[in-house]
Design an enzyme around this catalytic site. Structure first.
Site, PDB file in Angstrom:
ATOM      1  N   LYS A 111      29.326  42.872  42.417  1.00  0.00           N
ATOM      2  CA  LYS A 111      29.903  41.646  41.845  1.00  0.00           C
ATOM      3  C   LYS A 111      31.327  41.451  42.360  1.00  0.00           C
ATOM      4  CE  LYS A 111      26.863  41.981  37.888  1.00  0.00           C
ATOM      5  NZ  LYS A 111      26.636  42.507  36.540  1.00  0.00           N
ATOM      6  N   GLN A 171      30.276  44.854  31.608  1.00  0.00           N
ATOM      7  CA  GLN A 171      29.011  45.393  32.121  1.00  0.00           C
ATOM      8  C   GLN A 171      28.271  46.160  31.023  1.00  0.00           C
ATOM      9  OE1 GLN A 171      27.783  44.840  35.362  1.00  0.00           O
ATOM     10  NE2 GLN A 171      25.939  45.764  34.544  1.00  0.00           N
ATOM     11  N   ASP A 221      28.583  35.315  31.799  1.00  0.00           N
ATOM     12  CA  ASP A 221      27.271  35.971  31.701  1.00  0.00           C
ATOM     13  C   ASP A 221      26.332  35.162  30.808  1.00  0.00           C
ATOM     14  OD1 ASP A 221      26.573  38.180  33.155  1.00  0.00           O
ATOM     15  OD2 ASP A 221      27.525  39.635  31.809  1.00  0.00           O
TER      16      ASP A 221
END
Ligand code: NDP
Length: 290
Positions: free
Chosen positions: A53, A97, A120
């Site tokens: 990412k 994460q 997200d």
């Protein structure tokens, strides 16, 4: 029949070129999109995802901040980090994460992220808006799959889509997005009885269960479109999906490979969401300050 391969890598490269050029234009207007990724602990898979990412956001011309915290970090210290990022004007997207260590309440952390920076798409405000069809950040993996289906020219309206898996980040939002485009949606999960009777009815089959090569040709209807979300290792340690690619391809009309299918699209949608957040924030800033 040998199904055509839906090449997620190629589709994702094309979208990333557009994201880069839009990012460059935003930078010329004085606003560089910024993505912050928080990694807690030392899970090897998480570290690989986070590194990908970071690389992808830098390649798109964005600012990238990686915050690494030890696995024993307290929930309060993690929430303080999120709070700092919420208030940092150079950061437009925040990603924590997952999974987090067991002593941390994942949902409390997700809810602490500003919905405006929740690239997200996990915050309840964004999930709720997505379900009622309002503009929101959409969870990256399902959003990426919708883009893959579109680019591959797969018709959705009136089709029977069967989703294997009902997680909050993949299965559930996936079904809602397909429903919004007029598919008839069936969810299957670990308690589903006679799974094959459902999967064999699918015009579009989405496998998101995390079981290596679980879906075989016996599960699939002739001509189905098969999307493989799984990221597993086979008995030789080789990366593979939830679908037994070689046998299923013989029956499918189209299929995504692993690697090179859904995975690259997930990261691409993260960049797209970060760009969207930056564009919204910067337009407000530019219109207020000339
Ligand atoms: P979860 O473990 O959160 O959920 C798995 C789901 O699959 C659950 O709903 C579970 O049912 C269901 N399930 C498990 N076994 C079976 C079975 N034998 N039959 C039917 N249903 C079953 O996983 P995620 O949704 O987070 O991820 C799924 C897979 O996708 C994983 O391999 C993950 O690594 C991968 N992934 C890939 C991404 C990408 O970018 N390519 C992004 C995110 C995930 P129940 O609810 O009853 O337990």
């Amino acid at each position: 029949m040998t199904g055509r391969i839906i090449d997620g890598k190629a589709i994702s490269e094309q979208i990333r070129r557009q994201i880069k050029s839009d990012t460059d234009r935003l930078i010329e207007r004085g606003c560089r999109p910024g993505l912050a990724v928080v990694l807690v602990g030392d899970n090897q898979a998480s570290r690989t995802y986070v590194t990908n990412k970071k690389k992808a956001s830098l390649a798109a011309g964005m600012k990238s901040e990686l915050i690494e915290l030890p696995s024993e970090v307290s929930q309060q210290a993690l929430l303080n980090t999120v709070d700092r990022l919420n208030r940092d004007p150079s950061i437009h997207g925040i990603l924590v994460q997952l999974p987090l260590p067991p002593h941390i309440d994942e949902s409390a952390v997700i809810q602490a992220i500003s919905p405006k920076k929740d690239v997200d798409g996990f915050h309840p405000e964004n999930v709720g808006k997505m379900i009622i069809g309002q503009d929101s950040f959409i969870s990256c993996t399902p959003a990426g799959i919708m883009e893959l289906l579109k680019q591959a020219g797969v018709g959705i309206a009136g089709k029977h889509a069967v989703i294997l898996g009902r997680s909050n980040i993949v299965g559930k939002p996936m079904g809602q997005l397909l429903l919004q485009q007029d598919a008839t949606v069936t969810y299957c999960h670990s308690k589903t009885e006679n799974l094959e009777t459902f999967t064999r009815q699918a015009d579009i089959l989405i496998a998101a269960i995390g079981q290596a090569k679980f879906i075989t040709a016996d599960h699939v209807k002739q001509g189905a479109v098969v999307i493989d979300v799984g990221m597993n290792r086979d008995e030789h340690g080789k990366r593979c999906g939830d679908v037994d690619f070689d046998s299923v391809r013989e029956k499918a009309s189209a299929i995504t490979p692993v690697p090179g299918g859904v995975g690259p699209m997930t990261v691409t949608m993260l960049l797209k969401n970060t760009l969207k957040s930056a564009t919204q924030t910067c337009s407000n800033y530019i219109s207020t300050n000339g």
